[in-house]
Design a protein around this motif. Structure first.
Motif, PDB file in Angstrom:
ATOM      1  N   ILE A   4     -14.850   0.774 -36.759  1.00 50.13           N
ATOM      2  CA  ILE A   4     -13.825   1.570 -36.080  1.00 50.13           C
ATOM      3  C   ILE A   4     -13.242   0.774 -34.916  1.00 50.13           C
ATOM      4  CG2 ILE A   4     -13.430   3.641 -34.680  1.00 50.13           C
ATOM      5  CD1 ILE A   4     -15.610   5.006 -36.308  1.00 50.13           C
ATOM      6  N   ALA A   5     -11.955   0.792 -34.800  1.00 49.55           N
ATOM      7  CA  ALA A   5     -11.280   0.180 -33.664  1.00 49.55           C
ATOM      8  C   ALA A   5     -10.967   1.284 -32.652  1.00 49.55           C
ATOM      9  CB  ALA A   5      -9.997  -0.510 -34.109  1.00 49.55           C
ATOM     10  N   ALA A   6     -11.616   1.254 -31.523  1.00 44.07           N
ATOM     11  CA  ALA A   6     -11.427   2.296 -30.517  1.00 44.07           C
ATOM     12  C   ALA A   6     -10.066   2.181 -29.852  1.00 44.07           C
ATOM     13  CB  ALA A   6     -12.528   2.193 -29.462  1.00 44.07           C
ATOM     14  N   ARG A   7      -9.564   3.326 -29.371  1.00 52.93           N
ATOM     15  CA  ARG A   7      -8.278   3.330 -28.651  1.00 52.93           C
ATOM     16  C   ARG A   7      -8.385   2.558 -27.349  1.00 52.93           C
ATOM     17  NH1 ARG A   7      -5.882   8.915 -27.383  1.00 52.93           N
ATOM     18  NH2 ARG A   7      -3.980   7.709 -27.106  1.00 52.93           N
ATOM     19  N   TRP A   8      -9.504   2.764 -26.652  1.00 53.19           N
ATOM     20  CA  TRP A   8      -9.679   2.133 -25.339  1.00 53.19           C
ATOM     21  C   TRP A   8     -10.366   0.788 -25.517  1.00 53.19           C
ATOM     22  CZ3 TRP A   8     -14.045   2.352 -21.465  1.00 53.19           C
ATOM     23  CH2 TRP A   8     -13.626   1.910 -20.196  1.00 53.19           C
ATOM     24  N   GLN A   9      -9.671  -0.259 -25.147  1.00 43.81           N
ATOM     25  CA  GLN A   9     -10.203  -1.619 -25.234  1.00 43.81           C
ATOM     26  C   GLN A   9     -10.161  -2.217 -23.836  1.00 43.81           C
ATOM     27  OE1 GLN A   9     -11.436  -3.038 -27.998  1.00 43.81           O
ATOM     28  NE2 GLN A   9     -10.819  -1.475 -29.491  1.00 43.81           N
TER      29      GLN A   9
END
Length: 267
Positions: free
Chosen positions: A171-176
């Motif tokens: 999963i690629a999180a929104r917050w990076q």
């Protein structure tokens, strides 16, 4: 004391039930009992009680004491078999169920595994959420409230190395966050004792989490309350649900410490 008619099936072992009846006759304030006293309490015949006591003495559960018999510490093994069979998550679950009843929102527990959190316990309510969550589900730690709590519990110098491990969540999180931004966020979590994730992982997912400590005060898991952002505001999450969550975490930690402190005794 004997419960007549308690076993009617062909697989019921009456001899075992009678042995347990004999063990239960020993009670606080009565350190030893004679064969006749045990027979009177259980309603069993003296020869039957005698054979049971000889068997229990051979197994190490009773010993001769003057004219009677007394229990030995090995009897504690019977109770400890139950206590030791309970995992931490079994102990936590009733508290989590109570929290769900109070908030009508889902609660989960997770531990840190590399740069991910892994869900180890969950009590859910039927609501539409963006991401499906089950036991064993992984999410990137830095973008979740439980992950922030668990990362904040690490020595600050250890955090970069942990986050350097590749996520296995898929999963690629929104917050990076940049390193400095994440460090500031974790400092805030350490100061407050809880963490908020407001749609950091995915749209619509809002949660608050806190750590659960063992008897030594070490954070070994995190527990959260998760809500849908369209239904529950940050203010409601923090003002109404967070105090209940903090009490739940404290209660779970207390029970974990209590369970771990019970000694295992073998005669």
């Amino acid at each position: 004391m004997t419960d007549t008619g308690r076993g009617t099936g062909p697989d019921f072992i009456e001899a075992l039930a009678r042995g347990l009846d004999v063990l239960r006759t020993f009670r606080p304030g009565v350190p030893s009992m004679t064969l006749s006293e045990i027979a009177g309490v259980t309603g069993l015949a003296r020869p039957t009680v005698r054979r049971i006591l000889i068997t229990l003495e051979t197994l190490g559960y009773v010993r001769g004491a003057g004219r009677g018999y007394a229990l030995t510490p090995r009897v504690l093994d019977l109770g400890m078999a139950y206590v030791n069979s309970l995992s931490m998550w079994d102990v936590a679950r009733p508290h989590m169920e109570k929290l769900v009843a109070q908030t009508n929102e889902s609660t989960s527990m997770a531990q840190l595994d590399g740069s991910d959190i892994v869900y180890v316990a969950r009590v859910a309510v039927p609501k539409i959420v963006t991401l499906a969550v089950n036991i064993g589900t992984r999410f990137p730690a830095a973008a979740t409230s439980m992950g922030k709590v668990l990362l904040a519990a690490l020595p600050p110098a250890a955090v970069p190395g942990v986050l350097a491990e590749a996520s296995r969540s898929g999963i690629a999180a929104r917050w990076q966050p940049a390193e400095a931004e994440l460090e500031a966020s974790l400092r805030e979590v350490r100061a407050k004792g809880w963490a908020l994730a407001d749609q950091d992982l995915a749209p619509g997912i809002r949660s608050v989490a806190t750590g659960v400590r063992d008897g030594h005060g070490t954070v070994i898991a995190a527990v959260n309350v998760t809500v849908h952002a369209a239904e529950t505001s940050v203010e409601t999450l923090l003002d109404e649900h967070l105090p209940k969550l903090l009490r739940t975490a404290a209660d779970i930690g207390h029970d974990w410490a209590l369970t771990a402190s019970i000694p295992s005794v073998t005669a």
